[in-house]
Design an enzyme around this catalytic site. Structure first.
Site, PDB file in Angstrom:
ATOM      1  N   CYS A 197       0.831  -1.203   0.000  1.00  0.00           N
ATOM      2  CA  CYS A 197       0.000   0.000   0.000  1.00  0.00           C
ATOM      3  C   CYS A 197       0.874   1.265   0.000  1.00  0.00           C
ATOM      4  CB  CYS A 197      -0.987  -0.024   1.163  1.00  0.00           C
ATOM      5  SG  CYS A 197      -2.352   1.154   0.946  1.00  0.00           S
ATOM      6  N   HIS A 207      -3.480  -5.181   0.482  1.00  0.00           N
ATOM      7  CA  HIS A 207      -3.000  -5.571   1.803  1.00  0.00           C
ATOM      8  C   HIS A 207      -3.073  -7.088   1.987  1.00  0.00           C
ATOM      9  CE1 HIS A 207      -2.551  -1.685   4.003  1.00  0.00           C
ATOM     10  NE2 HIS A 207      -3.405  -1.262   3.082  1.00  0.00           N
ATOM     11  N   GLU A 223      -1.645  -8.866   4.187  1.00  0.00           N
ATOM     12  CA  GLU A 223      -1.666  -9.207   5.624  1.00  0.00           C
ATOM     13  C   GLU A 223      -3.080  -9.177   6.197  1.00  0.00           C
ATOM     14  OE1 GLU A 223      -1.969  -4.805   5.864  1.00  0.00           O
ATOM     15  OE2 GLU A 223      -0.996  -6.236   4.508  1.00  0.00           O
TER      16      GLU A 223
END
Length: 249
Positions: free
Chosen positions: A106, A208, A210
């Protein structure tokens, strides 16, 4: 083999005065087999720092100051942190020069682009419309699909050419800097991932991974970073490069 140490950038959470990083990054590194270490955005000897870690994740957060890429102010730009910008741009330039394994996520993608000479779109809806929402609002992520180029390293890592991702941003890369190539796009045409053409492992994602902890395809990008960092630990490359001039300005 000793698990590689992965540095994870953080930001200054100004209301409390604490340095901060969402837990998803450290959990993903641990799940992939690495040792996470949080890096506060302070001035330090970057050569010493990079010699202590085996890989590096540039994380999400507020916007990069548009003055750093000859951009223009925009009312939606938020969270500018000059200290973080200086620290991360300096770290990105040196990590690229030293060929340290890098993953940008990001804001991390945007840092790598600016550090390499690229620039950014200040607010996506004004140029890409809102058929694809890259965030619901400032506080809420969204989901959409991305198309991954079939001949890319990213496609080989993730085993997919189309993927649903968690997205949480309002800016994106406009000008691709030298040495980088596009490897994924959203259906609205926004660039979603890039790879460095000469670097052993430098991948930048606009989404993202994660935030998809239960999806093995998203974990695979962290596993690939760990593998690259393990090889870097055994065969350090570029540790004696001339670093004069790599500071931020």
């Amino acid at each position: 083999m000793t698990p590689p140490i992965i540095g994870i950038t953080t930001f200054n959470y100004k209301p409390t005065g604490n340095f901060y990083s969402p837990a998803g990054y450290t959990q993903a590194v641990q799940s992939a087999g690495g040792i996470p270490v949080l890096l506060p955005p302070v001035q330090s000897d970057l050569v010493v720092l990079l010699n202590r870690i085996d890989g590096l994740i540039f994380t999400g957060g507020g916007d990069v100051d548009p003055e750093l890429y000859n951009g223009s102010p925009h009312p939606t730009i938020y969270g500018i942190d000059p200290e973080r910008d200086r620290a991360e741009l300096g770290l990105a330039k040196l990590a690229l020069a030293k060929q340290k394994p890098i993953l940008g996520i990001c804001r991390g993608l945007e840092v790598l682009m600016v550090a390499s000479g690229g620039d950014l779109v200040p607010h996506l809806p004004e140029e890409f419309g809102e058929d694809i929402l890259h965030r619901e609002d400032m506080l809420k992520p969204s989901q959409h699909t991305v198309q991954i180029y079939p001949d890319s390293r990213l496609s080989r890592i993730m085993g997919e050419e189309e993927l649903t991702v968690v997205s949480w941003h309002h800016q994106g890369v406009r000008t691709i800097p030298p040495g980088w190539q596009i490897v994924a796009k959203a259906t609205d045409g926004l660039i979603e991932a890039l790879e460095h053409e000469q670097h052993p492992f430098a991948i930048a994602l606009q989404w993202h991974p994660e935030l998809s902890p239960s999806d093995s395809r998203h974990l695979s990008i962290f596993q690939a970073l760990i593998q690259a960092a393990s090889q870097n630990e055994l065969n350090p490359n570029g540790f004696h490069l001339q670093t004069t001039g790599w500071g931020c300005g």
